[in-house]
Design an enzyme around this catalytic site. Sequence first.
Site, PDB file in Angstrom:
ATOM      1  N   TYR A   1       0.873  -1.433  -0.061  1.00 28.42           N
ATOM      2  CA  TYR A   1       0.127   0.122   0.130  1.00 28.42           C
ATOM      3  C   TYR A   1       0.819   1.192   0.141  1.00 28.42           C
ATOM      4  CZ  TYR A   1      -4.544  -1.933   0.905  1.00 28.42           C
ATOM      5  OH  TYR A   1      -5.855  -2.447   0.704  1.00 28.42           O
TER       6      TYR A   1
ATOM      7  N   LYS B   1       3.038 -15.304   2.606  1.00 29.84           N
ATOM      8  CA  LYS B   1       3.072 -16.005   1.337  1.00 29.84           C
ATOM      9  C   LYS B   1       4.517 -16.490   1.114  1.00 29.84           C
ATOM     10  CE  LYS B   1       1.426 -17.638  -2.659  1.00 29.84           C
ATOM     11  NZ  LYS B   1       0.613 -19.152  -2.511  1.00 29.84           N
TER      12      LYS B   1
ATOM     13  N   ASP C   1      -3.226 -18.383   0.867  1.00 30.36           N
ATOM     14  CA  ASP C   1      -4.232 -19.072   0.120  1.00 30.36           C
ATOM     15  C   ASP C   1      -4.842 -20.211   0.860  1.00 30.36           C
ATOM     16  OD1 ASP C   1      -1.874 -20.313  -0.082  1.00 30.36           O
ATOM     17  OD2 ASP C   1      -1.633 -20.822  -2.098  1.00 30.36           O
TER      18      ASP C   1
ATOM     19  N   ASP D   1      -6.241  -6.801   4.380  1.00 27.37           N
ATOM     20  CA  ASP D   1      -7.357  -6.321   3.792  1.00 27.37           C
ATOM     21  C   ASP D   1      -8.277  -7.240   3.176  1.00 27.37           C
ATOM     22  OD1 ASP D   1      -8.875  -4.201   2.377  1.00 27.37           O
ATOM     23  OD2 ASP D   1      -7.959  -4.773   0.500  1.00 27.37           O
TER      24      ASP D   1
ATOM     25  N   ASP E   1     -12.051  -8.863   5.000  1.00 29.63           N
ATOM     26  CA  ASP E   1     -13.446  -8.989   4.204  1.00 29.63           C
ATOM     27  C   ASP E   1     -13.882 -10.290   4.212  1.00 29.63           C
ATOM     28  OD1 ASP E   1     -13.387  -5.994   3.652  1.00 29.63           O
ATOM     29  OD2 ASP E   1     -13.934  -6.488   1.360  1.00 29.63           O
TER      30      ASP E   1
HETATM   31  C1  IPM Z   1     -10.356  -1.267   3.993  1.00 29.21           C
HETATM   32  C2  IPM Z   1     -10.422  -0.556   2.728  1.00 29.21           C
HETATM   33  C3  IPM Z   1      -9.492   0.399   2.231  1.00 29.21           C
HETATM   34  C4  IPM Z   1      -8.117  -0.633   2.284  1.00 29.21           C
HETATM   35  C5  IPM Z   1      -9.490   1.052   0.952  1.00 29.21           C
HETATM   36  C6  IPM Z   1     -10.643   1.784   0.858  1.00 29.21           C
HETATM   37  C7  IPM Z   1      -8.296   2.018   0.646  1.00 29.21           C
HETATM   38  O1  IPM Z   1     -10.579  -1.763   1.727  1.00 29.21           O
HETATM   39  O2  IPM Z   1     -10.229  -0.403   5.124  1.00 29.21           O
HETATM   40  O3  IPM Z   1     -10.095  -2.167   4.270  1.00 29.21           O
HETATM   41  O4  IPM Z   1      -8.014  -1.359   1.455  1.00 29.21           O
HETATM   42  O5  IPM Z   1      -7.567  -0.510   3.482  1.00 29.21           O
HETATM   43 MG    MG Z   2     -11.132  -3.545   2.498  1.00 25.89          MG
END
Ligand code: IPM
Ligand code: MG
Length: 356
Positions: free
Chosen positions: A142, A191, A223, A247, A251
Amino acid sequence: MNYNIALLRGDGIGPEIVDSAVRVLHAIGQKYGHSFICTPYLIGGAAIDAVGEPLPKDTVDGCLNSDSVLLGAVGGPKWDTLPGSLRPEKALLGIRAALGLFTNLRPARLYPALKDACPLRESVASSGFDIMIVRELTGGIYFGDRGYREGKYGEEAYDTECYSRFEIERIARVAFETAKKRGNKVTSIDKANVLETSRLWRRTVHEIAEEYEGVECVDMLVDNAAMQLVKNPAQFDVIVTSNMFGDILSDEASQITGSIGMLPSASRNETSRGLYEPIHGSAPDIAGKGIANPIATILSAAMMLRHSFSLAAEADAIENAVDSALNAGLRTADIAEKGASWLSTTEMTDEIIKRL
Ligand code: IPM
Ligand code: MG
């Protein structure tokens, strides 16, 4: 006590859910004798519209001068075609960097009252899970070198992943400290079969593990981790991983709870000032309709009380009020069963305040 909180309402449902959390903060303040002084600052698309940039200096200064920061969400289709440096998301990365928020704590637990919302098979869901993802937040791909150049096939773009031993050590310590207060297990995800950064990551995490005798340290390739999360989420206690893997996996972890609208997060540095925000995004499709689930932001405010202000009883009170509302069968639209009735953002907030 007086606490100064910088409010970054942002875009989409951001303003609605932040306002809900602020109402809960004021209610808990009244009950326990604290003053939460909240000052709003512009961020994301709202800031682009008002002053032409996603993260104005005023906002950064306001956050740096606050005791802590509460954020809603940023972004929306209106700003999606802007160049990378002007996108609302850039503000998130900017504020993380400006405040040095190298730790991102993302809990993903299955609420017993919401078991039916879990998309996993009954036999998997029934054992439940309670995972704390510790994501490194200010390093890795990032924040690495990026750009465009001429390559073998003409124009090419590149992003680079870089981690220093120092960055890995400090996030590993957070993970082990966190595990000590929970299930005494850290799963470090990398990884290492391909990436050099992952090999340094793995080696360094194990060096830090030596300092924590009672905590088990397990390595897992990313993975495989993606598979294990849906196959047997109960095996995880604390997960520690890089910015990008964190990240993606956070999710996935939030999705298996079946209730992404309920998950808070905390971003921390070495001071008590942190940034607290729901895991979900700005949900532009339902913005302004008053139907968003405010619980993730309310629980983020609770995390702020616990982690930044050491107000554990107050944080407990908020979390218990949320549990109690859920156990009473109250739902917002996103977590209601098909055909069942549900509450608006304001109504759910009222119900939670009633139970404080
Ligand atoms: C998160 C989001 C952010 C990230 C994006 C919006 C930049 O997906 O906070 O997880 O990737 O960190
Ligand atoms: Mg995210």
